[in-house]
Design a protein around this motif. Structure first.
Motif: not given
Length: 428
Positions: A293-302
């Motif tokens: 989930p953290l990776l998904k958030k990073a890819l989405f936001y960043g």
């Protein structure tokens, strides 16, 4: 859910501070571009590109520091944090000696390849890289301890000091040497600040007599993976201006520099997400919790912020270049879409790199990124008719590398899920 919220909160804190830092960096580029000749401006950005390559050990040490400090902080053992710092200080000293020797051996070749005219520029870049080694320890420690506010302030001091001292030294008449001196002053300020916020551990580092708590074999294995991954990503990040300087004139390199500065805004808006991602993933991995989930958030936001920013720069870039750099740099407008074509996949790759280094799964990433870098150098060495041509090649190859790594991580996640399901079924 709590970790996801913490990720977003800390990302916002770092985003604000890093935006301040990025503003300073862009004012620096605009100011230097207007205070200098186009040729000198091209030399400055070439020197900065060389600094980026020479500071590969700095970013590697910062990442290693962040990982092992985060692991120790998760356990809550201060002696272990001090032991990690002691090992890192020795590591930095050894790397500094190696970098100094290697730099002076290759100084003539670097000067000739990039047509710099004076080897003093390379010496200046080498000095900046050595000072940066000490910055890496304090920066990585603050990141690993999740002290994101002082970590962000450190970046502001670095960029703000660079801007302030560059203006002063250029006015004095030091030209390119003034910018080199300004970079050293900015890093030195941030080191002092970082030492103040880690003084509890730094004081004990030089008197600590306990044994090293790190598995040296595991440390070396991780360091090798970090070196390969970071070296290639940094080579990509700074390699565009070096490729342009190697194949085209000083004038063309100076013009491209202004497009590069505007186009790479997309890269800098994602740095806060990347800096927050790493220690949180390390912590969750240490606790055996899922990090996807953290990776998904990073890819989405960043990635999302970078895409929006890139579209804005392509749309408004011609006005931005005209206002900020003046008529001399108007020719750079044609390069903007190609810079963004190169930068966007690089941002996604950088996010993935931080993730795989945090979870300790670097083998596939390292192999793919080395192949990608070698392919870019080989293809651009043969096909470099125009600057847009080079940027298109870089962007296409980076996109392929990103998609391959994303697919690999998906398979790895599915494999882990199957293992967990099998264990659960056996327990039942």
């Amino acid at each position: 859910m709590k970790k996801i919220q913490e990720f977003e909160k800390n990302s916002l804190i770092l985003f604000i501070l890093m935006m301040v830092s990025n503003v300073c960096n862009y004012i620096f580029q605009i100011t230097v571009g207007n205070m200098m000749t186009v040729e000198d401006y091209g030399i400055v950005n070439t020197v900065l590109g060389i600094v980026g390559i020479l500071t590969i050990p700095t970013t590697i040490i910062a990442m290693i520091s962040a990982r092992y400090i985060a692991l120790s902080a998760t356990i809550g053992n201060e002696d272990e944090i001090v032991s990690v710092l002691q090992l890192l200080v020795r590591f930095v000293a050894a790397v500094g000696v190696i970098l100094l020797c290697a730099g002076f051996v290759g100084i003539e070749g670097i000067t000739r390849i990039f047509s710099l005219g004076s080897k003093n520029y390379v010496i200046g870049a080498l000095l900046i890289a050595i000072v940066n080694l000490f910055f890496s320890v304090t920066s990585g420690t603050l990141q690993g301890l999740k002290k994101f506010f002082p970590y962000g302030i450190q970046t502001v001091l670095t960029s703000g000091g660079k801007l302030f001292f560059s203006i002063v030294f250029i006015i004095i008449g030091w030209r390119v040497y003034g910018v080199i001196a300004a970079l050293i002053c900015g890093v030195f300020l941030s080191i002092l600040y970082g030492m103040y916020h880690t003084k509890v551990y730094i004081k004990r580092t030089f008197s600590y007599k306990g044994k090293c708590v790190i598995d040296i074999k595991e440390f070396c294995k991780y360091a090798v993976g970090a070196i390969v991954a970071q070296s290639c990503v940094i080579a990509f990040t700074n390699g565009d201006i070096l490729l342009v300087k190697a194949f085209f004139s000083d004038m063309e390199a100076g013009i491209y520099s202004s497009a590069m500065v505007i186009g790479k805004i997309a890269m800098y808006v994602s740095t806060a997400v990347i800096a927050t991602l790493f220690p949180l993933v390390v912590e969750q991995e240490q606790k055996g919790e899922t990090t996807v989930p953290l990776l998904k958030k990073a890819l989405f936001y960043g990635g999302g912020m970078a895409l929006v920013c890139a579209i804005g720069m392509i749309t408004l870039g011609k006005y931005v270049i005209g206002i900020l750099f003046g008529e001399r740099y108007k020719a750079a407008i044609i390069y903007l879409p190609y810079v963004c074509l190169f930068v966007i996949p690089l941002i996604f790759i950088t996010i993935l790199m931080n993730y795989v280094l945090a979870i300790g799964k670097t083998k596939f990433f390292g192999i793919s990124i080395v192949i990608g870098l070698g392919t870019i150098i080989g293809v651009c060495g043969i096909m470099h008719d125009t600057i847009p041509h080079i940027m298109t090649i870089c962007g296409a190859i980076l996109t392929i590398v990103f998609l391959c790594n994303l697919l690999y991580l998906w398979f790895l996640n599915q494999k882990n899920k199957n293992v967990i399901d099998l264990e659960n079924s056996n327990e039942d």
